[in-house]
Scaffold this motif. Structure first.
Motif, PDB file in Angstrom:
ATOM      1  N   ARG A 102      73.658  23.056  10.177  1.00 44.95           N
ATOM      2  CA  ARG A 102      74.506  24.159   9.708  1.00 44.95           C
ATOM      3  C   ARG A 102      73.718  25.196   8.924  1.00 44.95           C
ATOM      4  N   ARG A 103      72.698  24.752   8.183  1.00 42.34           N
ATOM      5  CA  ARG A 103      71.963  25.675   7.315  1.00 42.34           C
ATOM      6  C   ARG A 103      70.889  26.467   8.060  1.00 42.34           C
ATOM      7  N   LEU A 104      70.366  25.905   9.131  1.00 37.80           N
ATOM      8  CA  LEU A 104      69.242  26.552   9.816  1.00 37.80           C
ATOM      9  C   LEU A 104      69.547  27.960  10.333  1.00 37.80           C
ATOM     10  N   PRO A 105      70.707  28.209  10.965  1.00 39.94           N
ATOM     11  CA  PRO A 105      70.935  29.572  11.485  1.00 39.94           C
ATOM     12  C   PRO A 105      70.787  30.672  10.436  1.00 39.94           C
ATOM     13  N   ALA A 153      67.041  21.796  20.160  1.00 38.84           N
ATOM     14  CA  ALA A 153      67.068  22.975  21.024  1.00 38.84           C
ATOM     15  C   ALA A 153      66.449  24.181  20.330  1.00 38.84           C
ATOM     16  N   MET A 154      66.678  24.317  19.027  1.00 42.91           N
ATOM     17  CA  MET A 154      66.056  25.416  18.281  1.00 42.91           C
ATOM     18  C   MET A 154      64.536  25.287  18.292  1.00 42.91           C
ATOM     19  N   GLY A 182      61.420  27.633  20.257  1.00 48.24           N
ATOM     20  CA  GLY A 182      60.397  28.295  19.460  1.00 48.24           C
ATOM     21  C   GLY A 182      60.925  28.970  18.210  1.00 48.24           C
ATOM     22  N   GLU A 183      62.173  28.655  17.824  1.00 45.24           N
ATOM     23  CA  GLU A 183      62.734  29.287  16.630  1.00 45.24           C
ATOM     24  C   GLU A 183      62.201  28.676  15.343  1.00 45.24           C
ATOM     25  N   LEU A 184      61.703  27.455  15.424  1.00 45.33           N
ATOM     26  CA  LEU A 184      61.146  26.776  14.253  1.00 45.33           C
ATOM     27  C   LEU A 184      60.068  25.805  14.715  1.00 45.33           C
ATOM     28  N   THR A 185      59.290  25.312  13.762  1.00 49.75           N
ATOM     29  CA  THR A 185      58.251  24.321  14.044  1.00 49.75           C
ATOM     30  C   THR A 185      58.736  22.953  13.572  1.00 49.75           C
TER      31      THR A 185
END
Length: 417
Positions: free
Chosen positions: A36-39, A61-62, A66-69
């Protein structure tokens, strides 16, 4: 030099907005809270590094996008190196304590979802509306203990008020003139989009269609000029020219104009004609999509336009001219060969001729048909028939516009409401 007081659970938090774009944020844990917090962190442009042996499918999926490592391992001492902010949220209190301790030693602001009192930062309940970010924290002191549900409720109330214009906040910047083409939805005022309702609340002039959500006009401030487009004279073609001219004149006079239309501006709404005229005049235009009555009215009446094993496609057609009219652009023989759902707009007057054409070109005369008049409104009613009987049924029942007509087996699937 006075001693710095130690923080206690009764000490209020100091609110601040963090600018995290391009800055490293460490996230420890990969569960639903993190999901919930990541977006919000990603939307802020943070360089998110996540450490956790396992994550939810959405978090994975994020990472794959490539949205995060993602480091697929447990937290290790040293992971806080280079971080500006940390979110610690595992189901192991010892891991959370160790990560928070490292954050403290490196002066990294750290949120702990398992123990807010042991954290150095709290995450507010946030929301966005009208170009504003609303962040709410309860003080946690005195008679206002920290209550996440109350905080979220306050956030929701403020965001909703800003979004629908019920929370009036005077603007201090010069308003930009222009025109917003707002799709008002199928008729129920609750079905207009949040953005459409906000633009209505900010308008100086509203040019309203007969099929727009009329109840919303009563909520407008007294200074707003409302122009009833349905009463503009000189016939249909001339009426559109007059509407276009009214939009141009008011926008050039420096006013903020909303063209309130039923359904969606581009679904049989002549929206593009208005955009073309305004653009030619150098007037800025905003198009706000609306919920089209072609799918919302059947849905509200209990009819799904598609259904597994019944209909894999639906086609929306204007029926304002009969199949034998030389002005018709519809390939009725091709439509008759389709097996899916056919949704007719503006077709009450010609439904008998349309049904006959479909049957003549091969559609089963026993195909179910539903006529939904004034859909989503308190006066909504539904009349059922078949292709063989719909013309007579529409006349006998006195069905009148506005009505959406649905043809196909999905009519039998839907539950009557």
């Amino acid at each position: 030099m006075p001693a710095t007081p130690e923080p206690t659970p009764a000490t209020p938090a100091y609110p601040v907005g963090l600018r995290l774009a391009g800055r490293r944020v460490l996230v420890v844990g990969g569960g639903t809270v993190v999901q919930r917090r990541l977006p919000g962190l990603l939307a802020a442009g943070a360089d998110v590094v996540l450490v956790s042996p396992e994550v939810t499918p959405s978090v994975e999926a994020m990472a794959q996008a490539g949205e995060l490592t993602w480091h697929r391992r447990p937290y290790e001492d040293g992971d806080m190196d280079g971080a500006w902010y940390a979110l610690v949220s595992t189901d192991d209190p010892e891991v959370n304590t160790a990560a928070a301790a490292e954050a403290e030693s490196r002066r990294v602001w750290c949120v702990r979802t398992d123990d807010a009192d042991a954290a150095t930062a709290w995450t507010p309940a946030t929301g966005r509306a009208a170009g504003v970010t609303v962040a709410v924290l309860t003080s946690g002191t005195g008679d206002a203990p920290r209550d996440p549900r109350r905080t979220a409720a306050i956030r929701d109330a403020v965001v909703a008020g800003l979004g629908d214009g019920s929370l009036a906040v005077p603007g201090h910047r010069a308003r930009t003139s222009g025109v917003a083409l707002v799709g008002g939805g199928p008729g129920d005022p609750d079905l207009i989009t949040v953005r459409g309702r906000r633009l209505l609340a900010e308008a100086d002039v509203v040019v309203a269609d007969r099929l727009g959500p009329r109840d919303l006009l009563d909520e407008l401030p007294p200074h707003v000029e409302v122009i009833d487009a349905a009463k503009i004279p000189y016939g249909r073609a001339m009426a559109q020219d007059a509407i276009n001219q009214a939009l141009v004149d008011h926008a050039k006079a420096g006013r903020s104009v909303v063209r309130l239309k039923g359904g969606d501006p581009y679904v049989f709404g002549r929206g593009m004609e208005e955009v073309e005229r305004l653009t030619a005049e150098g007037i800025p235009v905003t198009v706000v999509p609306g919920i089209s009555s072609s799918i919302s009215v059947p849905g509200a009446a209990g009819i799904p336009v598609t259904h597994r094993g019944v209909a894999h496609e639906f086609t929306v057609v204007s029926g304002h001219v009969a199949p034998d009219d030389p002005r018709s652009l519809v390939d009725w023989p091709a439509l008759a060969r389709l097996r899916g759902t056919l949704v007719l707009m503006m077709a009450v007057e010609n439904i008998g001729a349309i049904a006959a054409a479909l049957v003549a070109h091969g559609r089963d005369p026993e195909t179910p048909v539903a006529l939904v008049q004034e859909g989503t409104m308190a006066t909504e009613r539904r009349v059922d028939a078949t292709l063989a009987t719909v013309g007579e049924r529409a006349r006998a029942e006195g069905v009148r516009p506005p009505a959406v007509i649905v043809i196909g087996e999905v009519v039998a699937v839907g539950t009557r409401q």
